[in-house]
Scaffold this active site. Structure first.
Site, mmCIF file in Angstrom:
data_model
loop_
_atom_site.group_PDB
_atom_site.id
_atom_site.type_symbol
_atom_site.label_atom_id
_atom_site.label_comp_id
_atom_site.label_asym_id
_atom_site.label_seq_id
_atom_site.Cartn_x
_atom_site.Cartn_y
_atom_site.Cartn_z
ATOM 1 N N CYS A 256 15.483 6.723 8.531
ATOM 2 C CA CYS A 256 16.066 5.980 7.407
ATOM 3 C C CYS A 256 17.438 5.420 7.780
ATOM 4 O O CYS A 256 17.733 4.254 7.514
ATOM 5 C CB CYS A 256 16.178 6.863 6.172
ATOM 6 S SG CYS A 256 14.618 7.064 5.288
ATOM 7 N N HIS B 145 -9.523 12.937 -5.818
ATOM 8 C CA HIS B 145 -9.322 14.111 -4.953
ATOM 9 C C HIS B 145 -8.306 15.076 -5.575
ATOM 10 O O HIS B 145 -8.484 16.292 -5.553
ATOM 11 C CB HIS B 145 -8.792 13.687 -3.573
ATOM 12 C CG HIS B 145 -9.834 13.104 -2.668
ATOM 13 N ND1 HIS B 145 -10.942 13.804 -2.262
ATOM 14 C CD2 HIS B 145 -9.926 11.891 -2.072
ATOM 15 C CE1 HIS B 145 -11.675 13.045 -1.459
ATOM 16 N NE2 HIS B 145 -11.085 11.878 -1.331
ATOM 17 N N THR C 78 -7.887 8.771 -4.301
ATOM 18 C CA THR C 78 -6.917 9.865 -4.119
ATOM 19 C C THR C 78 -6.713 10.626 -5.431
ATOM 20 O O THR C 78 -6.615 11.854 -5.432
ATOM 21 C CB THR C 78 -5.572 9.286 -3.629
ATOM 22 O OG1 THR C 78 -5.769 8.795 -2.306
ATOM 23 C CG2 THR C 78 -4.471 10.324 -3.603
ATOM 24 N N TYR D 173 -3.500 4.549 7.255
ATOM 25 C CA TYR D 173 -3.127 5.270 6.024
ATOM 26 C C TYR D 173 -2.226 4.437 5.128
ATOM 27 O O TYR D 173 -2.604 4.056 4.033
ATOM 28 C CB TYR D 173 -2.459 6.596 6.405
ATOM 29 C CG TYR D 173 -2.089 7.443 5.221
ATOM 30 C CD1 TYR D 173 -3.032 7.763 4.251
ATOM 31 C CD2 TYR D 173 -0.793 7.931 5.067
ATOM 32 C CE1 TYR D 173 -2.687 8.546 3.154
ATOM 33 C CE2 TYR D 173 -0.455 8.716 3.980
ATOM 34 C CZ TYR D 173 -1.402 9.022 3.029
ATOM 35 O OH TYR D 173 -1.062 9.794 1.950
ATOM 36 N N CYS E 240 -7.352 5.714 -8.349
ATOM 37 C CA CYS E 240 -7.669 5.650 -6.922
ATOM 38 C C CYS E 240 -8.570 6.835 -6.555
ATOM 39 O O CYS E 240 -8.575 7.859 -7.236
ATOM 40 C CB CYS E 240 -6.353 5.738 -6.162
ATOM 41 S SG CYS E 240 -6.503 5.791 -4.374
ATOM 42 N N CYS F 87 17.250 10.667 6.614
ATOM 43 C CA CYS F 87 16.743 11.155 7.907
ATOM 44 C C CYS F 87 17.095 10.149 9.013
ATOM 45 O O CYS F 87 17.609 9.067 8.753
ATOM 46 C CB CYS F 87 15.231 11.395 7.838
ATOM 47 S SG CYS F 87 14.236 9.891 7.778
ATOM 48 N N GLU G 78 -1.044 3.328 -8.249
ATOM 49 C CA GLU G 78 -1.388 1.907 -8.085
ATOM 50 C C GLU G 78 -1.090 1.234 -9.418
ATOM 51 O O GLU G 78 -1.860 1.385 -10.360
ATOM 52 C CB GLU G 78 -2.887 1.751 -7.780
ATOM 53 C CG GLU G 78 -3.358 2.529 -6.576
ATOM 54 C CD GLU G 78 -4.885 2.432 -6.385
ATOM 55 O OE1 GLU G 78 -5.575 1.837 -7.231
ATOM 56 O OE2 GLU G 78 -5.364 2.964 -5.376
ATOM 57 N N GLY H 36 -10.821 6.617 5.575
ATOM 58 C CA GLY H 36 -11.229 7.564 4.532
ATOM 59 C C GLY H 36 -10.460 8.874 4.642
ATOM 60 O O GLY H 36 -9.943 9.218 5.701
ATOM 61 N N ARG I 66 -22.045 0.072 -6.809
ATOM 62 C CA ARG I 66 -20.862 -0.475 -6.127
ATOM 63 C C ARG I 66 -21.256 -1.572 -5.145
ATOM 64 O O ARG I 66 -20.486 -2.505 -4.906
ATOM 65 C CB ARG I 66 -20.077 0.643 -5.436
ATOM 66 C CG ARG I 66 -19.500 1.652 -6.443
ATOM 67 C CD ARG I 66 -18.401 2.503 -5.871
ATOM 68 N NE ARG I 66 -18.818 3.242 -4.687
ATOM 69 C CZ ARG I 66 -18.004 3.990 -3.952
ATOM 70 N NH1 ARG I 66 -16.718 4.092 -4.276
ATOM 71 N NH2 ARG I 66 -18.443 4.638 -2.904
#
Ligand SMILES: [Zn+2]
Ligand SMILES: [Zn+2]
Length: 342
Positions: free
Chosen positions: A100, A43, A40, A289, A38, A97, A65, A265, A202
């Site tokens: 939850c 990053h 991410t 997100y 990913c 929490c 993923e 993004g 791409r």
């Protein structure tokens, strides 16, 4: 077993030999068959801003993923079976929490991401909560099932834009999330324009995956490139999946009065925004997100109907041992989705 790990809070990833994980109560052991790299993960590898909270989990195996087969059940692992094919929601909840205990796992304030805050799938085996397992339909390839997580992000972004039939949607960023956004927006009945910047490889993949117009801004600015493509009318929604700060202000200028900008993004820097213009045009900005838990079955049903298109998003397949080559392909934007295969 071999694992690709983040070992320290600085650029880089390391291969390591690690012990096979043992499923804890409520968990299962999944044999990984396919795992996507990913943005991410790139990053995390490059240690760009925004991932400092991972530091306390290091050393940690990355990869969030993925799809595979359940090979062992921990104590009290319910609703799953050995041999079952699954993909896995990477966001694990604390179970303790207020959210939850009130039965609202989407609201959990103590999440840990598989492949970020606890060991992930760039290894042969990963232990995950049974509750995070999502069954994969018979006949769906593991590499396709591994696309469920990024596509859930795309679906969520399109849901937030509340796209309606006949609307015009501008998607900024032709990576896998952007391609998924284009697919879901088209399925919602929109006319889609997808734009990238010096991103011809791409965009070529995009033209094989999505209907609509795919344009490379290259040297041109966004308004001129859109005009040249006959797309100078304002858009009902602009969905940004580029992580480029310039795309935010540029995208807002293409939005109609009352239109919606969705930011999906991850941005390394704050973006300048002309708020007076936003106020006068009565526009909205949303951040997208993580998709709600209930979206996962919708994504899998969509993927079953569009298997060929989603398969076309996968441009490279590598072994785990060659994973670093996948990171190079993604940084150079030569690849759309890179899948690591067992
Ligand atoms: Zn991801
Ligand atoms: Zn919680």
């Amino acid at each position: 077993m071999l694992a690709l790990r983040k070992t320290s809070p600085e650029p880089g990833l390391d291969f390591a030999e690690v012990p096979e994980p043992i499923p804890q109560p409520g968990e299962v052991l999944v044999e990984v068959e396919a795992a996507g790299i990913c943005g991410t993960d790139v990053h995390i590898a490059d240690w760009t801003a925004g991932y400092a909270s991972m530091t306390s989990a290091m050393p940690v195996t990355i990869g969030h993923e993925f799809a595979g087969r359940i090979v062992e059940l921990g104590e009290d692992a319910r609703g799953v079976a050995v041999g079952q094919r699954v993909t896995v929601r990477p966001s694990t909840v604390c179970g303790h929490c207020a959210a939850c205990t009130a039965g609202d796992p989407d609201g959990c304030t103590h999440r840990r991401g598989i492949g970020i805050g606890r060991d992930g799938a760039f290894a042969a085996l990963v232990r995950v909560p049974a509750a995070n397992c999502v069954p994969v339909p018979d006949g769906m390839a593991a590499e396709l099932a591994a696309m469920t997580e990024p596509l859930s992000v795309s679906m969520h972004a399109v849901d937030l834009a509340a796209v309606k039939p006949g609307q015009r949607v501008l998607v900024l960023g032709p990576g896998p999330i952007g391609l998924g956004i284009a697919l879901f927006a088209t399925a919602a009945g929109a006319e889609v324009v997808l734009a990238g910047v010096h991103d011809e490889a791409r965009l070529t993949t995009a033209r094989a995956v999505c209907d609509g117009t795919a344009i490379d801004l290259a040297g041109a600015d966004l308004p001129n490139a859109l005009a040249a493509a006959g797309q100078d009318k304002p858009f009902d929604a602009v969905i940004e999946a580029a992580g480029a700060t310039a795309a935010i202000e540029g995208g807002l200028r293409q939005l109609r009065r009352g239109g919606t900008l969705v930011v999906a993004g991850i941005h390394a820097r704050p973006a300048p925004i002309d708020l007076t213009q936003l106020v006068r045009m009565e526009q909205s900005i949303y951040g997208a997100y993580r998709a709600p838990v209930t979206d996962w079955s919708r994504v899998i049903a969509f993927m079953q109907r569009h298997q060929d298109r989603i398969q076309a998003m996968i441009t490279h397949r590598l072994s785990l041992a060659d994973a670093k080559e996948g990171f190079v392909l993604l940084r150079s934007r030569a690849a759309s989705k890179v899948i690591l295969r067992a």
